[in-house]
Design a protein around this motif. Structure first.
Motif, PDB file in Angstrom:
ATOM      1  N   THR A  73      -1.153   1.433  -4.054  1.00  0.00           N
ATOM      2  CA  THR A  73      -1.314   2.844  -3.696  1.00  0.00           C
ATOM      3  C   THR A  73      -2.474   3.497  -4.441  1.00  0.00           C
TER       4      THR A  73
ATOM      5  N   LYS B 255       1.999   0.796   7.577  1.00  0.00           N
ATOM      6  CA  LYS B 255       1.470  -0.462   7.029  1.00  0.00           C
ATOM      7  C   LYS B 255       2.594  -1.476   6.835  1.00  0.00           C
TER       8      LYS B 255
ATOM      9  N   VAL C 209       0.993  -4.104  -1.310  1.00  0.00           N
ATOM     10  CA  VAL C 209       0.268  -2.903  -0.920  1.00  0.00           C
ATOM     11  C   VAL C 209       0.117  -2.037  -2.165  1.00  0.00           C
TER      12      VAL C 209
ATOM     13  N   ASP D 250       3.698  -2.728  10.162  1.00  0.00           N
ATOM     14  CA  ASP D 250       2.651  -3.593  10.695  1.00  0.00           C
ATOM     15  C   ASP D 250       2.701  -4.981  10.052  1.00  0.00           C
ATOM     16  N   LEU D 251       3.096  -5.042   8.783  1.00  0.00           N
ATOM     17  CA  LEU D 251       3.202  -6.318   8.071  1.00  0.00           C
ATOM     18  C   LEU D 251       4.468  -7.084   8.447  1.00  0.00           C
TER      19      LEU D 251
ATOM     20  N   TYR E 292      -3.305  -5.285   0.207  1.00  0.00           N
ATOM     21  CA  TYR E 292      -3.804  -4.171   1.003  1.00  0.00           C
ATOM     22  C   TYR E 292      -3.781  -2.904   0.158  1.00  0.00           C
TER      23      TYR E 292
ATOM     24  N   ALA F  70       1.529   6.782   6.596  1.00  0.00           N
ATOM     25  CA  ALA F  70       0.575   5.671   6.520  1.00  0.00           C
ATOM     26  C   ALA F  70       1.197   4.449   5.846  1.00  0.00           C
ATOM     27  N   LEU F  71       1.920   4.675   4.772  1.00  0.00           N
ATOM     28  CA  LEU F  71       2.557   3.578   4.050  1.00  0.00           C
ATOM     29  C   LEU F  71       3.627   2.911   4.912  1.00  0.00           C
TER      30      LEU F  71
ATOM     31  N   VAL G  60      -3.221   1.314   0.457  1.00  0.00           N
ATOM     32  CA  VAL G  60      -2.936   2.587   1.112  1.00  0.00           C
ATOM     33  C   VAL G  60      -3.071   3.588  -0.032  1.00  0.00           C
TER      34      VAL G  60
END
Length: 176
Positions: free
Chosen positions: A38, A76, A36, A79-80, A56, A72-73, A58
């Motif tokens: 940033t 994510k 992810v 969610d992963l 991804y 948000a981070l 963010v």
């Protein structure tokens, strides 16, 4: 198999050291299942794509403050379905909520600039984001008028990337 998600601010040079170590099987029963970034258009995403690791964004710049960025981070990463969070020079520093969500399972490579040096420390973060354990530290002297990119490159060349891989090896020995 322990799945980690790596969160990266910057070009991903330390991440590349970790990816290289994974390619050679240096950390048993461990994989980075996602990266992810940033920052929009991060080089870290190109590195992850080349290694076949989903990437991804963010983008911290789109959030009005650190609290919304952290939510948000964290969302994510959850969610992963990551077992471990790896934070590589993440800016802005996430707030406590992320560290609570990954209490005892968040390995960080933190970059700090002092008056005369720049250092990288690999740590296991506590539930409040403080340092629960230090795995190691490397530093380089700051050079007047040196660009941030050049300074970062010297820090990586002097062991910051290897420091992250070594920290994860130690963490995995203790994790099992």
């Amino acid at each position: 198999m322990v799945k980690a998600a790596a969160v990266v601010t910057g070009d991903g040079s330390e991440l590349q050291s970790l990816i290289d170590g994974l390619f050679f099987g240096e950390i048993p029963d461990f994989t980075v299942s996602a990266v992810v970034a940033t920052e929009r258009g991060s080089r870290a995403l190109a590195r992850s794509e080349s290694a076949g690791i989903p990437g991804y964004e963010v983008d911290a710049a789109i959030f009005p403050n650190a609290a919304t960025f952290t939510r948000a981070l964290t969302a994510k990463l959850l969610d992963l379905d990551a077992d471990i969070a790896i934070l590589v020079g993440v800016e802005p520093e996430p707030e406590e909520g992320l560290y609570r969500a990954f209490a005892g399972r968040c390995v960080c490579l933190r970059i700090a600039r002092g008056a005369d040096t720049v250092s990288a420390a690999a740590v296991l973060a506590d539930a409040d984001g403080s340092e629960a354990r230090r795995f190691g530290r490397v530093s380089v002297p700051a050079v007047p008028d040196e660009s941030a990119a050049a300074l970062h490159r010297r820090l990586t060349e002097n062991g910051a990337g290897q420091l992250l891989s070594d920290a994860l090896k130690q963490f995995m020995r203790d994790f099992h």
